[in-house]
Design a protein around this motif. Structure first.
Motif, mmCIF file in Angstrom:
data_model
loop_
_atom_site.group_PDB
_atom_site.id
_atom_site.type_symbol
_atom_site.label_atom_id
_atom_site.label_comp_id
_atom_site.label_asym_id
_atom_site.label_seq_id
_atom_site.Cartn_x
_atom_site.Cartn_y
_atom_site.Cartn_z
ATOM 1 N N ARG A 114 -6.459 12.539 4.366
ATOM 2 C CA ARG A 114 -7.309 11.644 5.158
ATOM 3 C C ARG A 114 -6.430 10.607 5.841
ATOM 4 N NH1 ARG A 114 -11.858 13.746 6.229
ATOM 5 N NH2 ARG A 114 -12.946 11.734 6.365
ATOM 6 N N PHE A 115 -6.833 10.267 7.063
ATOM 7 C CA PHE A 115 -5.996 9.368 7.863
ATOM 8 C C PHE A 115 -6.634 7.985 7.952
ATOM 9 C CE2 PHE A 115 -4.769 13.576 8.867
ATOM 10 C CZ PHE A 115 -3.418 13.523 9.153
ATOM 11 N N PHE A 116 -5.769 6.985 7.936
ATOM 12 C CA PHE A 116 -6.219 5.591 7.974
ATOM 13 C C PHE A 116 -5.382 4.817 8.978
ATOM 14 C CE2 PHE A 116 -6.728 7.445 3.821
ATOM 15 C CZ PHE A 116 -8.046 7.164 3.503
ATOM 16 N N ILE A 117 -5.981 3.722 9.453
ATOM 17 C CA ILE A 117 -5.246 2.831 10.353
ATOM 18 C C ILE A 117 -5.055 1.500 9.623
ATOM 19 C CG2 ILE A 117 -5.226 1.665 12.590
ATOM 20 C CD1 ILE A 117 -5.150 4.734 12.820
ATOM 21 N N LEU A 118 -3.810 1.065 9.590
ATOM 22 C CA LEU A 118 -3.514 -0.223 8.971
ATOM 23 C C LEU A 118 -3.235 -1.232 10.081
ATOM 24 C CD1 LEU A 118 -0.863 0.904 6.325
ATOM 25 C CD2 LEU A 118 -3.350 0.940 6.103
ATOM 26 N N VAL A 119 -3.736 -2.444 9.911
ATOM 27 C CA VAL A 119 -3.393 -3.517 10.843
ATOM 28 C C VAL A 119 -2.920 -4.708 10.020
ATOM 29 C CG1 VAL A 119 -4.197 -5.061 12.670
ATOM 30 C CG2 VAL A 119 -5.091 -2.733 12.522
ATOM 31 N N ASP A 120 -1.708 -5.121 10.295
ATOM 32 C CA ASP A 120 -1.112 -6.264 9.596
ATOM 33 C C ASP A 120 -1.246 -6.130 8.072
ATOM 34 O OD1 ASP A 120 -0.429 -7.279 12.051
ATOM 35 O OD2 ASP A 120 -2.260 -8.463 12.233
ATOM 36 N N GLY A 121 -1.051 -4.943 7.604
ATOM 37 C CA GLY A 121 -1.002 -4.749 6.157
ATOM 38 C C GLY A 121 -2.324 -4.423 5.507
ATOM 39 N N TRP B 105 -4.633 9.545 15.722
ATOM 40 C CA TRP B 105 -3.423 9.326 16.515
ATOM 41 C C TRP B 105 -3.037 7.863 16.400
ATOM 42 C CZ3 TRP B 105 -6.945 12.998 17.186
ATOM 43 C CH2 TRP B 105 -6.477 14.306 17.399
ATOM 44 N N ASN B 106 -1.845 7.571 16.826
ATOM 45 C CA ASN B 106 -1.379 6.203 16.688
ATOM 46 C C ASN B 106 -2.310 5.233 17.398
ATOM 47 O OD1 ASN B 106 0.748 6.086 15.007
ATOM 48 N ND2 ASN B 106 2.293 5.692 16.569
ATOM 49 N N PRO B 107 -2.580 4.068 16.803
ATOM 50 C CA PRO B 107 -3.418 3.071 17.469
ATOM 51 C C PRO B 107 -2.686 2.483 18.675
ATOM 52 C CG PRO B 107 -2.476 2.201 15.437
ATOM 53 C CD PRO B 107 -2.106 3.649 15.492
ATOM 54 N N ALA C 150 -0.496 0.637 12.206
ATOM 55 C CA ALA C 150 0.165 1.906 11.899
ATOM 56 C C ALA C 150 -0.839 2.915 11.400
ATOM 57 C CB ALA C 150 1.250 1.702 10.852
ATOM 58 N N LYS C 151 -0.508 4.168 11.643
ATOM 59 C CA LYS C 151 -1.318 5.279 11.154
ATOM 60 C C LYS C 151 -0.675 5.797 9.866
ATOM 61 C CE LYS C 151 -1.527 10.175 12.436
ATOM 62 N NZ LYS C 151 -1.086 11.123 13.494
ATOM 63 N N VAL C 152 -1.524 6.019 8.873
ATOM 64 C CA VAL C 152 -1.008 6.548 7.599
ATOM 65 C C VAL C 152 -1.942 7.640 7.104
ATOM 66 C CG1 VAL C 152 0.153 4.412 6.887
ATOM 67 C CG2 VAL C 152 -2.264 4.792 6.283
ATOM 68 N N GLU C 153 -1.451 8.397 6.149
ATOM 69 C CA GLU C 153 -2.254 9.490 5.592
ATOM 70 C C GLU C 153 -2.154 9.510 4.078
ATOM 71 O OE1 GLU C 153 -0.922 13.736 5.345
ATOM 72 O OE2 GLU C 153 -1.872 12.859 3.602
ATOM 73 N N LYS C 154 -3.297 9.770 3.465
ATOM 74 C CA LYS C 154 -3.301 9.920 2.010
ATOM 75 C C LYS C 154 -4.275 11.043 1.660
ATOM 76 C CE LYS C 154 -3.333 6.281 -1.049
ATOM 77 N NZ LYS C 154 -3.991 5.082 -1.571
ATOM 78 N N ALA C 155 -3.787 12.001 0.931
ATOM 79 C CA ALA C 155 -4.599 13.139 0.487
ATOM 80 C C ALA C 155 -5.359 13.793 1.633
ATOM 81 C CB ALA C 155 -5.557 12.705 -0.618
ATOM 82 N N LEU D 264 0.875 -1.173 0.000
ATOM 83 C CA LEU D 264 0.000 0.000 0.000
ATOM 84 C C LEU D 264 0.908 1.217 0.000
ATOM 85 C CD1 LEU D 264 -2.204 -1.244 2.952
ATOM 86 C CD2 LEU D 264 -3.060 -0.945 0.629
ATOM 87 N N ALA D 265 0.458 2.289 -0.610
ATOM 88 C CA ALA D 265 1.303 3.480 -0.665
ATOM 89 C C ALA D 265 0.534 4.689 -0.154
ATOM 90 C CB ALA D 265 1.768 3.720 -2.092
ATOM 91 N N PHE D 266 1.216 5.499 0.634
ATOM 92 C CA PHE D 266 0.563 6.651 1.272
ATOM 93 C C PHE D 266 1.431 7.901 1.135
ATOM 94 C CE2 PHE D 266 -0.937 2.789 3.201
ATOM 95 C CZ PHE D 266 -2.311 2.964 3.172
ATOM 96 N N ASP D 267 0.828 9.011 1.536
ATOM 97 C CA ASP D 267 1.582 10.268 1.507
ATOM 98 C C ASP D 267 2.452 10.417 2.754
ATOM 99 O OD1 ASP D 267 0.260 10.747 -0.822
ATOM 100 O OD2 ASP D 267 -1.247 12.082 0.065
ATOM 101 N N MET D 268 2.063 9.697 3.805
ATOM 102 C CA MET D 268 2.868 9.755 5.035
ATOM 103 C C MET D 268 2.551 8.520 5.867
ATOM 104 S SD MET D 268 5.198 11.305 6.710
ATOM 105 C CE MET D 268 5.388 12.896 5.887
ATOM 106 N N ALA D 269 3.537 8.070 6.622
ATOM 107 C CA ALA D 269 3.323 6.934 7.526
ATOM 108 C C ALA D 269 3.993 7.238 8.851
ATOM 109 C CB ALA D 269 3.896 5.655 6.925
ATOM 110 N N TRP D 270 3.367 6.781 9.909
ATOM 111 C CA TRP D 270 3.902 7.023 11.247
ATOM 112 C C TRP D 270 4.528 5.745 11.812
ATOM 113 C CZ3 TRP D 270 0.738 10.368 9.035
ATOM 114 C CH2 TRP D 270 0.766 11.706 9.428
ATOM 115 N N THR D 271 5.164 5.874 12.952
ATOM 116 C CA THR D 271 5.841 4.733 13.566
ATOM 117 C C THR D 271 4.883 3.554 13.738
ATOM 118 O OG1 THR D 271 6.941 6.404 14.876
ATOM 119 C CG2 THR D 271 7.368 4.112 15.470
#
Lengths: 428, 219, 129, 444
Positions: free
Chosen positions: A373-380, A391-393, A366-371, A347-354
């Protein structure tokens, strides 16, 4: 990462809590700064300007009682207290939970917290004397110059680079004799250096290692004031091995960068760059962000390279609690993603956090951002939630639940909500 | 005479070409190896498009601003280098020598044109010498080796022209021509004459840096 | 390395030899090397005293210069007197004249070089007036 | 070769050079030079030094040469001949006096502006060679005092001007407060994690030119940008260590800068109008760290302003009507190709524009760049004398009516101001930001 020891007391009941309606806040205050959220997710706070032109902090809709001319650096302590620097009539202090410390200073900055309810530590200056102040108690000795304040994990100790000898402006030869040292809890090391830079405490805060330069050309690591016997053409931040107390640091030797331990070269490999290294919590493994060759970035775990490389950069390296896994944020061809143990999430994003590991080391979120908007990824995989801010999960201590803190959620309105999901019932 | 001729025409010619080719390959390879070892970054910034953009701009007469600022020098330089390459390869006698030795042939220049070009090379050498003597900034930079190199370049043309005209003593001049030409060939990889090897390398690298990284022109 | 031995100026000499031994004019003392294939001559034509040369060089067998080849083998006792060199030495398209010059040069100057006798430099044969 | 005796040069007294050289012995000079030739003297050094055919065509590129009556020792190749070639030829067997002279040449007679690269038929990078000499000077401890002091400031504070942590934040607060008089809701957001833009400046901005931070804050606020500035060291994008040859410090400074932007999770760095800092973040510091390009994309102010006008986020209220001319700074023009964007911004904001000649990539250096102005007062006279052609060029623009020279670079500012004063020109130097600030519609 400072964590609260008391997470088990947090509300881990599955469900969603609407904590605050920020839309309402926006209507109430002509001035509303970006909000901050407590580690447990129960509180949201922001600096606001009130109708009288003064500043305050709005916490879950309620204002701090004190009003200030200026407020900045609002942050939550690991035990969920909002703190910020506040000023009145040109004097500064810090307010924790809305209550300012009694001492005031010409200036305060650089806010630090000890783990789980530990002290609040700041840098402060009065009449040209610089000190660190811990829960209102300043160092017994002040310095004419101070920079790079660090605190031990529990907040019990603080240290900073300080000037140990005066020199006149432009006196380059006096400078080169060594005019800087480290003050630990206010007491200086007995040896001075040309420069001291990044520092690290050991886990219990009793020892301190620092990057130093003993001449303009000789870089090494000083531990508790004693430099290593060997010097290098450059070094980066040292770290303590939590298990055996040894000190490791990236060093530049002929042929490239490598890792040194207690003054001796530790890794056989040579890299174009070795930026940061991290010990696993049990001290059994060490991982580093490395460039095996120019413009290629990867992670080396115990000296072994991930086969995957990234052409832009790798940041936010983190070990799993059991020390068996490593995750990081990485940028390739301009887009961010998360990589775990050398495998990239597709997956590709504009920003990714720790990335955040679960306590049992089985999951990564992990918390990520695209355009915007913020999303939470779990195990990919991305969760079916989309936020205007997040904020970070946080995993529950037993690793069975996941708390998500975000503004907006799936709704249109600007509500800050706190969600708790069972790991088996994630909205994927 | 025949012994000298046979040597110069035979083994020495072979040696000269071998030294030239192997020397050039060696210089390029050692430069490449050194770059790999200590300047690895240069490879990462190399861009074929921008390298060619720069090289072409500097191969076209008057395409660069500094060439327009020095029109005489530019004209002389281009004529000089053109003739310097064209005459040795396209002079009929040389072409026939290549044909005899390796049975390869190509079109050759009419001798009259080749004569003019030879004179142009010699004239250019004189011009360069003049610059080295009369232009302060060039005189300041000039070393003995710069003058020697100029001499080494001029000699085969001078002697070749002499031999071609069959002026008195031309048989000796012919041998001088052959020997000096072969020496010149061998000198290329080991003197400043190797600028011919490194021109595309430096120009290509700087062109890449200017074009791809710095988004600017370099001419 | 053998190939290197030939100088263009040897052209002269081979021109002498070949031309001189052409069968049709065998008895005459040919003075200028001639071949119909040379249309535009780049260099001055080569003077060649057929009989004097052969006498000096000790050449009795016409076939030594007017060689005859069959299947790539030189035919001993046979010769090509009467033929123009270009009848054989005018090979690949576009390279005809070059081939012919090459043949002349190898023949004349090649021999001179080997025997260390006779002219080998361009100007020694292609004399300007 | 009859050598006309060259003009004698005056040795300028500089304590950093003098005292540094006193400590040198022939053995130490040899040992240090050989070590760095061995470790760092790569293909570029060899090929550049070996390929130069001494044609002198680079001479006309150099303002020092042109301004000093075509004095040969000021030509680019002449400087290489004096400062570097003996080192290479003698493999470091040179005297302390030689090192002093080489240091002075490399630090104060070359602005590293790379104009000569565009004049050399081969594209030999004389700036690279001069930087190599500076690197050796640094390793030998022979560096002009003022710039060495600046390098020390970088090392001690991570900024160029000995600005302390609290002073930095306090300055931002102060500028924010000032600007609120004009734009009541203006904010300079500190430490705002996840902001789109990390705005960075050079040390002299908070120290001497705080109004530039003010103006930048106004522009950011009017254009509605999501931006932040850090409250920690790492805010300074400048880099005099790049010019003293202290590459280890360059890497350290850039690491701090880029990692501060990364820590704040910003998507790009927008930087103020500085030239050398742009060079440092765009194509020098990142390389020392192993990044091909800046790890966090860098946008120079010129590019940023042009973006804001193109996207109509900034609108002009009243065009600046004093005639302006533009000085193209080497590091953002030859080093960044921003010349057309600068003209675009001027076109948007100014009613009268006078071109200087030469311009764009061919513009003359201000004489201050490459750390030359940072070598301080001992060299000021030499610097302004070496900028005579620049003065003539400015005078020509002034004669055509220009009253303001826009220089989107701090060093150029300093250099041009000195030139204007020395040669008595009727011009005022301004930043592009000054013009943008003055002309935009601040009501939004």
């Amino acid at each position: 990462m400072a964590t609260s020891g008391d997470m088990s007391h947090w509300d881990w009941n599955i469900g969603k809590k609407v904590i605050a309606d920020l839309h309402q806040w926006r209507k109430s205050f002509e001035w509303l700064e970006e909000p901050y959220v407590s580690p447990d997710g129960e509180t949201i706070a922001a600096v606001v300007r009130t109708k009288d032109g003064m500043f305050s902090v709005c916490v879950n809709g309620d204002l701090w009682e004190t009003r200030s001319d200026k407020i900045w650096s609002l942050r939550f302590s690991p035990d969920n207290r909002p703190a910020a620097f506040v000023s009145n009539q040109g004097l500064w202090t810090i307010a924790v939970g809305g209550r300012p410390w009694l001492n005031t200073y010409e200036f305060v900055w650089d806010l630090h917290f000890g783990e789980g309810g530990g002290p609040v530590i700041v840098a402060a200056v009065n009449k040209g004397r610089y000190v660190a102040v811990s829960d209102g108690v300043p160092w017994s000795q002040g310095y004419s110059f101070m920079t790079g304040l660090v605190v031990s994990d529990d907040g019990g100790h603080s240290a900073a680079v300080v000037q140990s000898a005066a020199f006149n402006p432009g006196d380059i030869f006096a400078f080169q004799k060594g005019c800087y040292t480290v003050a630990v809890d206010g007491r200086p090391w007995d040896r001075s250096f040309v420069n001291v830079w990044e520092m690290s405490f050991n886990p219990d805060g009793t020892r301190l290692a620092a990057e130093v330069r003993t001449t303009l050309y000789d870089y090494t690591i000083a531990v508790d004031g004693r430099p290593w016997d060997r010097s290098f053409s450059s070094v980066w931040q040292p770290k303590f091995n939590p298990a055996d107390g040894s000190v490791t640091a990236p060093v530049k030797v002929k042929g490239g960068w490598t890792l040194a331990r207690d003054g001796e070269v530790f890794w056989d490999q040579r890299f174009c760059q070795l930026l940061h290294h991290y010990h696993s919590p049990d001290g059994s493994a060490v991982a580093a962000i490395v460039a095996p060759e120019f413009a290629r970035w990867s992670v080396a775990v115990n000296g072994l390279l991930w086969p995957k490389t990234f052409n832009h950069l790798i940041t936010d390296l983190t070990f799993s609690p059991d020390g068996k896994h490593v995750a990081c944020a990485a940028r390739k061809d301009g887009r961010w993603t998360i990589a775990v143990d050398g495998l990239c999430w597709d997956l590709a994003f504009d920003m990714a956090w720790t990335p955040v590991f679960s306590p049992d080391s089985c999951h990564v979120a992990a918390k990520v951002e695209k355009a915007g908007r913020f999303f939470i990824l779990v195990d990919g995989r991305p969760l079916k939630l989309e936020f205007a801010g997040a904020w970070n999960p946080v995993f529950s201590p037993d690793g069975c639940k996941l708390m998500i803190r975000g503004i907006g959620g799936s709704e249109k309105e600007l509500s800050y909500c706190r969600y708790v999901f069972d790991m088996s019932g994630l909205p994927v | 005479m025949h012994a000298v001729f046979n040597f110069v025409r035979g083994p020495m010619a072979g040696i000269a070409f071998a030294v030239f080719i192997i020397g050039c390959l060696y210089q390029m390879a050692s430069m490449w190896r050194l770059a790999r070892k200590k300047d690895a970054v240069v490879f990462h910034y190399f861009s074929l498009f921008y390298a060619l953009r720069s090289i072409i701009h500097w191969m076209v007469p008057f395409a660069a601003l500094n060439m327009r600022r020095h029109p005489v020098m530019t004209g002389v330089t281009f004529v000089f280098h053109l003739c310097l390459f064209a005459v040795p390869f396209f002079l009929s006698s040389h072409a026939i020598l290549f044909k005899e030795s390796w049975d390869v042939s190509w079109a050759w220049l009419p001798d009259g044109i080749a004569d003019i070009m030879t004179l142009a090379v010699m004239g250019a050498c004189l011009f360069f010498l003049g610059r080295r003597i009369f232009l302060r900034e060039v005189r300041y930079l000039t070393t003995v080796s710069d003058v020697l190199i100029l001499f080494c370049v001029a000699l085969p043309f001078f002697s070749g022209f002499w031999a071609g005209q069959q002026w008195p003593g031309f048989p000796v001049m012919t041998l001088v021509h052959m020997i000096s030409g072969e020496i010149l060939l061998m000198l290329i990889p080991f003197t400043r004459l190797r600028h011919m090897l490194f021109f595309p390398v430096i120009r290509g690298y700087m062109g890449s840096e200017f074009g791809a990284v710095r988004r600017a022109r370099d001419w | 390395m053998k190939k290197f031995k030939i100088l263009p100026y040897a052209a002269l000499f081979s021109v002498f030899l070949l031309a001189g031994t052409m069968a049709a004019f065998a008895q005459e003392n040919i003075e200028i090397v001639h071949d119909a294939a040379f249309e535009n001559q780049t260099r001055p034509p080569v003077a060649f005293a057929h009989d004097a040369h052969n006498e000096k060089a000790g050449i009795d067998d016409c076939g030594e210069c007017h060689h005859a080849y069959a299947d790539g083998e030189k035919q001993m006792g046979d010769d090509s007197v009467g033929m123009e060199c270009s009848q054989c030495h005018y090979g690949k398209p576009g390279q005809g004249v070059a081939d012919l010059i090459r043949a002349y040069h190898l023949q004349c100057a090649g021999c001179h070089g080997e025997r260390k006798a006779g002219p080998v430099l361009c100007g020694e044969c292609h004399r300007r007036r | 070769m009859t050598h006309r005796p060259e003009q004698p040069y005056e040795i300028i007294s500089d304590i950093g050079v003098e005292k540094g050289a006193e400590k040198l012995t022939p053995e130490r000079i040899r040992e240090v030079i050989r070590r760095y030739l061995e470790e760092e003297g790569g293909a570029r050094l060899r090929v550049y030094a070996d390929t130069c055919v001494h044609c002198g065509l680079c001479s006309d590129a150099c303002h020092f040469f042109l301004s000093n009556d075509r004095e040969p020792r000021f030509s680019p190749a002449g400087k290489v001949k004096q400062a570097l070639l003996p080192i290479l030829r003698k493999k470091g067997d040179v005297s302390a006096d030689f090192i002093k002279r080489a240091t002075e040449i490399a630090f104060t007679e070359c602005n590293l502006c790379r104009r000569c690269v565009m004049y050399c038929p081969f594209g030999i990078d004389v700036a690279y060679l001069m930087l190599f000499v500076r690197r050796l000077s640094h390793k030998l401890g022979v560096v002009p005092q003022y710039i060495q002091d600046t390098a020390h400031s970088h090392a001690a504070t991570m900024n160029q001007m000995w600005v302390r942590e609290d002073e930095w934040i306090d300055t931002l607060h102060w500028q924010e407060e000032e600007a609120r008089e004009e734009i009541p809701n203006l904010r300079i957001p500190l430490e705002k994690e996840g902001a789109e833009i990390f705005y960075s400046v050079i040390g002299p901005e908070p120290k001497f030119r705080a109004q530039l931070i003010y103006q930048a804050a106004v522009i950011m606020n009017v254009a509605g940008q999501d931006w932040t500035m850090p409250a920690t060291p790492g805010w300074d994008n400048s880099d005099m260590c790049m010019y003293t040859g202290d590459e280890e410090m360059v890497a350290r400074l850039k690491k701090k800068h880029f990692e501060t932007a990364m820590r704040l999770k910003t998507k790009r760095i927008v930087m103020g109008e500085c030239g050398h800092a742009f060079r440092s973040v765009h194509d020098v510091g990142n390389r020392f760290l192993g990044w091909k390009m800046a790890p966090v994309p860098v946008t120079h102010a010129i590019e940023f302003y042009s973006e804001l006008f193109q996207s109509r986020k900034l609108r002009v209220k009243r065009k600046y009507d004093i005639p302006v001319t533009l000085h193209d700074p080497c590091n953002v023009v030859r080093g960044g190709g921003l010349h057309e964007l600068a003209r675009y911004v001027i076109h948007e904001t100014c009613s009268r524009f006078v071109e200087m000649h030469p311009n764009r990539e061919h513009n003359y250096c201000c004489g201050a760049g490459g750390g030359v102005i940072n070598c301080g007062p001992p060299y000021t006279h030499k610097r302004v004398v070496g900028s005579r052609v620049k003065a003539e060029q400015l005078a020509e623009a002034a004669a055509k009516g220009a009253r303001v020279v826009i220089a989107p670079c701090h060093n150029c500012h300093g250099g041009l101001e000195d030139i204007i004063k020395h040669y008595g020109l009727d011009l005022e130097v301004k930043f592009l930001g000054d013009i943008v600030y003055a002309s935009i519609d601040k009501e939004g």
